[in-house]
Design a protein around this motif. Sequence first.
Motif, PDB file in Angstrom:
ATOM      1  N   GLY A  71      12.804  -9.459  -1.646  1.00  0.00           N
ATOM      2  CA  GLY A  71      11.931  -9.885  -2.311  1.00  0.00           C
ATOM      3  C   GLY A  71      10.762  -8.621  -2.719  1.00  0.00           C
ATOM      4  O   GLY A  71      11.242  -7.488  -2.563  1.00  0.00           O
ATOM      5  N   GLY A  72       9.824  -8.907  -3.447  1.00  0.00           N
ATOM      6  CA  GLY A  72       8.880  -7.874  -3.936  1.00  0.00           C
ATOM      7  C   GLY A  72       8.015  -8.438  -5.087  1.00  0.00           C
ATOM      8  O   GLY A  72       7.853  -9.506  -5.283  1.00  0.00           O
ATOM      9  N   ALA A  77       6.129 -17.173  -3.561  1.00  0.00           N
ATOM     10  CA  ALA A  77       5.933 -17.710  -2.567  1.00  0.00           C
ATOM     11  C   ALA A  77       6.798 -17.098  -1.601  1.00  0.00           C
ATOM     12  O   ALA A  77       7.605 -16.089  -1.826  1.00  0.00           O
ATOM     13  CB  ALA A  77       6.916 -19.055  -2.627  1.00  0.00           C
ATOM     14  N   VAL A  78       6.827 -17.361  -0.277  1.00  0.00           N
ATOM     15  CA  VAL A  78       7.852 -16.811   0.689  1.00  0.00           C
ATOM     16  C   VAL A  78       9.103 -17.515   0.484  1.00  0.00           C
ATOM     17  O   VAL A  78       9.254 -18.825   0.705  1.00  0.00           O
ATOM     18  CB  VAL A  78       7.187 -16.767   2.209  1.00  0.00           C
ATOM     19  N   THR A  85      11.125 -13.703   3.082  1.00  0.00           N
ATOM     20  CA  THR A  85      10.937 -12.439   2.269  1.00  0.00           C
ATOM     21  C   THR A  85      10.017 -13.109   1.068  1.00  0.00           C
ATOM     22  O   THR A  85      10.203 -14.107   0.445  1.00  0.00           O
ATOM     23  CB  THR A  85      12.070 -11.966   1.554  1.00  0.00           C
ATOM     24  N   GLN A  86       8.905 -12.082   0.848  1.00  0.00           N
ATOM     25  CA  GLN A  86       7.592 -12.538   0.012  1.00  0.00           C
ATOM     26  C   GLN A  86       8.084 -12.138  -1.428  1.00  0.00           C
ATOM     27  O   GLN A  86       8.567 -11.067  -1.516  1.00  0.00           O
ATOM     28  CB  GLN A  86       6.708 -11.919   0.232  1.00  0.00           C
ATOM     29  N   VAL A  87       8.068 -12.938  -2.318  1.00  0.00           N
ATOM     30  CA  VAL A  87       8.148 -12.925  -3.744  1.00  0.00           C
ATOM     31  C   VAL A  87       6.929 -13.300  -4.488  1.00  0.00           C
ATOM     32  O   VAL A  87       6.332 -14.254  -4.436  1.00  0.00           O
ATOM     33  CB  VAL A  87       9.398 -13.926  -4.444  1.00  0.00           C
ATOM     34  N   THR A  88       6.438 -12.254  -5.260  1.00  0.00           N
ATOM     35  CA  THR A  88       5.041 -12.333  -6.105  1.00  0.00           C
ATOM     36  C   THR A  88       5.469 -12.044  -7.494  1.00  0.00           C
ATOM     37  O   THR A  88       5.887 -11.032  -7.810  1.00  0.00           O
ATOM     38  CB  THR A  88       4.157 -11.406  -5.561  1.00  0.00           C
TER      39      THR A  88
END
Length: 124
Positions: free
Chosen positions: A9-10, A92-93, A118-121
């Motif tokens: 993620g990122g 979202a996570v 895992t965080q996705v922004t």
Amino acid sequence: EVQLVESGGGLVQPGGSLRLSCAASGFTFGRYDMCWVRQAPGKGPEWVSSIHSGGGTTYYADSVKGRFTITRDNAKNTLYLQMNSLKPEDTAVYYCATGDDYLAGLNTGFPEFWGHGTQVTVSS
């Protein structure tokens, strides 16, 4: 003990891509159907995609169809989610998940074992 560890993620700009991975252990990965679930801030969990144990059949939510691709490598006990053409609403996570009785498909509910996420922004 079932363990699922997500990574990849990122922060990405709209239109960008990310590849999520989920390393599985504690069970016979190649015998289990798997899925990705996401949860946006202030919202309930949303099923994203699932894949049969052998990897031959996949399913997608309408919101990601044509942009996301789920795959798996049973030799490496790893699940993947390739995300292209990302939109702010994809923020979202993201969790990978499975269960003893979980069957991949549309509207099959959420399985009982989840990773930590895992965080996705997606933002400019």
